[in-house]
Structure formats: structure tokens, C-alpha cells
Design a protein around this motif. Structure first.
Motif, PDB file in Angstrom:
ATOM      1  N   PHE A  89      42.293  46.010  30.427  1.00 51.77           N
ATOM      2  CA  PHE A  89      43.247  46.609  31.357  1.00 51.77           C
ATOM      3  C   PHE A  89      42.900  46.255  32.796  1.00 51.77           C
ATOM      4  O   PHE A  89      41.766  45.880  33.115  1.00 51.77           O
ATOM      5  N   THR A  90      43.899  46.367  33.635  1.00 50.04           N
ATOM      6  CA  THR A  90      43.712  46.214  35.067  1.00 50.04           C
ATOM      7  C   THR A  90      44.369  47.397  35.768  1.00 50.04           C
ATOM      8  O   THR A  90      45.236  48.058  35.185  1.00 50.04           O
ATOM      9  N   LEU A  91      43.937  47.666  36.989  1.00 47.58           N
ATOM     10  CA  LEU A  91      44.385  48.858  37.700  1.00 47.58           C
ATOM     11  C   LEU A  91      45.070  48.506  39.011  1.00 47.58           C
ATOM     12  O   LEU A  91      44.758  47.489  39.635  1.00 47.58           O
ATOM     13  N   VAL A 117      43.731  60.338  34.323  1.00 45.35           N
ATOM     14  CA  VAL A 117      43.002  60.936  35.447  1.00 45.35           C
ATOM     15  C   VAL A 117      42.035  59.920  36.044  1.00 45.35           C
ATOM     16  O   VAL A 117      41.875  59.812  37.259  1.00 45.35           O
ATOM     17  N   HIS A 118      41.368  59.143  35.190  1.00 45.56           N
ATOM     18  CA  HIS A 118      40.355  58.194  35.649  1.00 45.56           C
ATOM     19  C   HIS A 118      40.952  56.843  36.049  1.00 45.56           C
ATOM     20  O   HIS A 118      40.341  56.106  36.833  1.00 45.56           O
ATOM     21  N   ALA A 119      42.118  56.520  35.511  1.00 52.84           N
ATOM     22  CA  ALA A 119      42.729  55.228  35.818  1.00 52.84           C
ATOM     23  C   ALA A 119      43.632  55.283  37.039  1.00 52.84           C
ATOM     24  O   ALA A 119      43.746  54.307  37.788  1.00 52.84           O
ATOM     25  N   GLY A 120      44.289  56.428  37.236  1.00 51.70           N
ATOM     26  CA  GLY A 120      45.271  56.516  38.307  1.00 51.70           C
ATOM     27  C   GLY A 120      46.549  55.803  37.908  1.00 51.70           C
ATOM     28  O   GLY A 120      46.604  55.089  36.901  1.00 51.70           O
ATOM     29  N   PRO A 121      47.617  55.981  38.693  1.00 56.86           N
ATOM     30  CA  PRO A 121      48.886  55.329  38.359  1.00 56.86           C
ATOM     31  C   PRO A 121      48.807  53.815  38.534  1.00 56.86           C
ATOM     32  O   PRO A 121      48.112  53.322  39.415  1.00 56.86           O
ATOM     33  N   GLY A 122      49.499  53.107  37.639  1.00 57.27           N
ATOM     34  CA  GLY A 122      49.572  51.659  37.777  1.00 57.27           C
ATOM     35  C   GLY A 122      48.711  50.871  36.821  1.00 57.27           C
ATOM     36  O   GLY A 122      48.603  49.643  36.934  1.00 57.27           O
ATOM     37  N   LEU A 123      48.082  51.536  35.848  1.00 58.02           N
ATOM     38  CA  LEU A 123      47.306  50.791  34.853  1.00 58.02           C
ATOM     39  C   LEU A 123      48.235  49.941  34.003  1.00 58.02           C
ATOM     40  O   LEU A 123      49.283  50.390  33.550  1.00 58.02           O
ATOM     41  N   VAL A 131      35.626  41.583  32.900  1.00 55.61           N
ATOM     42  CA  VAL A 131      35.653  40.256  32.290  1.00 55.61           C
ATOM     43  C   VAL A 131      35.812  39.205  33.386  1.00 55.61           C
ATOM     44  O   VAL A 131      35.203  38.138  33.364  1.00 55.61           O
ATOM     45  N   CYS A 132      36.666  39.521  34.355  1.00 54.66           N
ATOM     46  CA  CYS A 132      36.923  38.628  35.478  1.00 54.66           C
ATOM     47  C   CYS A 132      37.628  39.432  36.566  1.00 54.66           C
ATOM     48  O   CYS A 132      37.987  40.597  36.354  1.00 54.66           O
ATOM     49  N   LYS A 133      37.805  38.813  37.718  1.00 49.76           N
ATOM     50  CA  LYS A 133      38.509  39.471  38.818  1.00 49.76           C
ATOM     51  C   LYS A 133      39.643  38.576  39.294  1.00 49.76           C
ATOM     52  O   LYS A 133      39.534  37.352  39.265  1.00 49.76           O
ATOM     53  N   ALA A 134      40.719  39.224  39.719  1.00 47.41           N
ATOM     54  CA  ALA A 134      41.874  38.491  40.240  1.00 47.41           C
ATOM     55  C   ALA A 134      42.188  39.010  41.641  1.00 47.41           C
ATOM     56  O   ALA A 134      41.876  40.153  41.970  1.00 47.41           O
ATOM     57  N   ARG A 135      42.815  38.169  42.453  1.00 48.77           N
ATOM     58  CA  ARG A 135      43.207  38.589  43.799  1.00 48.77           C
ATOM     59  C   ARG A 135      44.664  39.029  43.756  1.00 48.77           C
ATOM     60  O   ARG A 135      45.570  38.212  43.667  1.00 48.77           O
ATOM     61  N   GLY A 136      44.874  40.341  43.756  1.00 49.50           N
ATOM     62  CA  GLY A 136      46.228  40.877  43.771  1.00 49.50           C
ATOM     63  C   GLY A 136      46.789  41.156  42.391  1.00 49.50           C
ATOM     64  O   GLY A 136      46.261  40.724  41.365  1.00 49.50           O
ATOM     65  N   ARG A 137      47.885  41.895  42.386  1.00 51.21           N
ATOM     66  CA  ARG A 137      48.493  42.380  41.151  1.00 51.21           C
ATOM     67  C   ARG A 137      49.042  41.242  40.282  1.00 51.21           C
ATOM     68  O   ARG A 137      48.820  41.199  39.079  1.00 51.21           O
ATOM     69  N   LYS A 138      49.764  40.339  40.907  1.00 48.86           N
ATOM     70  CA  LYS A 138      50.395  39.253  40.157  1.00 48.86           C
ATOM     71  C   LYS A 138      49.360  38.428  39.412  1.00 48.86           C
ATOM     72  O   LYS A 138      49.528  38.095  38.236  1.00 48.86           O
ATOM     73  N   GLN A 139      48.269  38.108  40.089  1.00 45.97           N
ATOM     74  CA  GLN A 139      47.214  37.313  39.452  1.00 45.97           C
ATOM     75  C   GLN A 139      46.536  38.082  38.324  1.00 45.97           C
ATOM     76  O   GLN A 139      46.167  37.501  37.301  1.00 45.97           O
ATOM     77  N   SER A 140      46.366  39.398  38.498  1.00 43.53           N
ATOM     78  CA  SER A 140      45.698  40.185  37.463  1.00 43.53           C
ATOM     79  C   SER A 140      46.528  40.219  36.177  1.00 43.53           C
ATOM     80  O   SER A 140      45.979  40.141  35.075  1.00 43.53           O
ATOM     81  N   ILE A 141      47.838  40.312  36.317  1.00 44.43           N
ATOM     82  CA  ILE A 141      48.715  40.293  35.136  1.00 44.43           C
ATOM     83  C   ILE A 141      48.686  38.913  34.480  1.00 44.43           C
ATOM     84  O   ILE A 141      48.684  38.791  33.250  1.00 44.43           O
TER      85      ILE A 141
END
Length: 281
Positions: A158-160, A266-272, A200-210
């Protein structure tokens, strides 16, 4: 004659309808506000949790000993002989240990408590597959040998939208979390062999994370056919778009959406946004 009960905690993200269909007994996690305490899923919804996060971030805790005892006593009265419990990772919650200890006080029930080392729908998939084996009439001994094999074919990522809630909940360090926020880094998170979060890895911004999530799924699909669940936390429309983008990928044999439980929210917050992936032989 064996009569086998199946217990799950509410972090499994199965719907109440699914649990009723497969006769799965629910042990709800607890969500505590300054105004009172609620049983996860049963007394509060994920949407209610998300809509109140700007006012108060509640605390979460494992199912109460009273709730567990009540279910175990009921199972004995209903003449169950065996109990299988499928739990959230022991690296993230004390639920597994609590159930295990309380079952020691019920020697009439032959039990097996399985630590999935994961959470959310991936945990739920393990529970569903176990429920199907019980429904087929498989023996307790056969089923508990099969569960680790089932689990070995399931992954989750998952990404947040924000790291704020993982920081507040102590799930990641404050310094690394703040740096990530400043750089707009969106980690792709899973759990390790000990059931602890790691990136696992990191992305810059929402679009890249998806896009990274899609790449991870494609790698899994190269291994063979999969059932896939798009996970979301307060991001239904975005999850629908994400699911639409996956529809034509080769080797997906089933594709669904699952909202994470209120307690996990509660721990993830909106947008997971995330994926649960089950390899099918």
C-alpha cells in the motif's frame, strides 16, 4: 466428529456479509475517542473514522478479553470441538497473543492460532480460504497444515496520501517521516517476514506511487494467474480509477475493491491505496 469454528479479528477487512456466509466469528478491535469506545466495524464505520480525523485521532487497541471469552464460552455451549483463529500480524498488534493465552483456559477446545504476519484484506484472504476448507468438511489436522501454504501465496502492498498518521501512531520514526513529507516521498509499504512494516521502494508524488504499485502487480502476474483486490482507505473514487487501469492486465482472474477497516484507517489516514494479491496455481 469434529465441529470447527473460525475466528478472525476485524483487521481482516472481510465484510459482515462474508463472515455471515462462511460462519466466521468476529473479534472486533477497539477504537477509543475521548467521548467513548467503539467496537471496530460493528459500532463505527471507516467513513465515520475518516470524517472525524481532523477533530480527533482516536486510539486503537486489541479485542477485549471479555469479547474473546464470550465467544469462546458460546462455542463451548454450541459444542464446537476445535477452533482456528486467523490474526493480524503479531508484529503490529497484541491480538494474536491475547487469543492464544485465553484459549489456554479452554482445554475442551482444540485450537490453532495462526499469525498471518500481515493485515487488511491479505489477512482476510487467508481467513476466507480457511473457511472454505471448513465448509468442504476437511479435518482440523488437514486444514492447519494447509493454512501456511495458503498464506505463502498472498502478498499486500500500500501507499499513503500522507505519512502523518503513521508518525502519530508510532509506526514510523518522526524524523524520517518528516523528511519524507518534505520531499513528497510516497513509500510503497509491505510487511517483512516478522510482520513489521517496511518500504519496498519510494516514489515522488501520488502519480508515481500508483505507477509503482502497478509495476509490482505486473511482476506478480508474470509468475501466473492471480486474484487481485484494490485496497483503499477513504479513497473510493481513486480506487475505482486504479482498478479500471488494471482490468486488461494479463493473468488477473478476479478483481475487486476492499475498504480497510476503521481501526486500520486510524493509522493510515485518508487516501490509502493498495493491493492484495493471491497467486492461483
Amino acid at each position: 466428529m469434529q465441529k470447527i469454528a473460525l475466528l478472525v479479528d476485524s483487521a481482516c477487512d472481510l465484510s459482515l456479509e462474508e463472515m455471515k456466509e462462511y460462519n466466521i466469528k468476529l473479534l472486533p478491535l477497539r477504537i477509543s475517542y475521548s467521548t467513548g469506545e467503539y467496537k471496530d466495524i460493528l459500532e463505527i464505520s471507516a467513513d465515520e473514522v475518516y470524517s472525524n480525523l481532523d477533530k480527533e485521532v482516536p486510539k486503537t487497541s486489541l479485542p477485549s478479553a471479555e469479547d474473546i471469552e464470550e465467544i469462546l464460552n458460546t462455542l463451548e455451549k454450541e459444542e464446537y470441538t476445535h477452533v482456528i483463529a486467523i490474526t493480524i500480524s503479531s508484529g503490529l498488534s497484541g491480538t494474536h497473543n491475547s487469543i492464544r493465552l485465553l484459549l489456554e483456559d479452554h482445554p475442551k477446545l482444540t485450537s490453532f492460532v495462526f499469525d498471518t504476519k500481515i493485515l487488511a484484506m491479505p489477512e482476510g484472504i487467508v481467513a476466507l480460504e480457511t473457511a472454505k476448507l471448513i465448509k468442504e468438511g476437511r479435518s482440523f489436522e488437514e486444514i492447519i497444515k494447509e493454512i501456511p501454504i495458503i498464506r505463502s501465496k498472498i502478498t499486500g502492498y500500500f501507499t499513503l496520501s500522507t505519512l502523518d498518521y503513521l508518525i502519530k501512531g508510532g509506526r514510523i520514526g518522526k524524523v524520517s517521516g518528516m523528511i519524507g513529507q518534505m520531499l513528497n516521498l510516497k513509500p510503497i509499504i509491505t510487511v517483512d517476514e516478522n510482520g513489521i512494516y517496511y518500504s519496498v521502494c519510494k516514489a515522488r508524488g501520488r502519480k508515481q506511487s500508483i505507477s509503482k504499485l502497478t509495476d509490482i502487480l505486473k511482476e506478480e502476474l508474470e509468475k501466473g494467474k492471480c486474484k487481485v483486490w484494490v485496497l483503499h482507505g477513504g479513497a473510493l473514487e481513486e480506487a475505482k480509477k486504479f482498478m479500471e487501469s488494471l482490468k486488461n492486465l494479463k493473468n488477473i482472474i478476479d478483481l475487486n475493491i476492499s475498504q480497510i477497516s476503521p481501526a486500520l484507517g486510524v493509522h493510515a489516514g485518508p487516501g490509502l491505496l493498495g493491493l492484495a494479491i493471491q497467486q492461483i496455481n
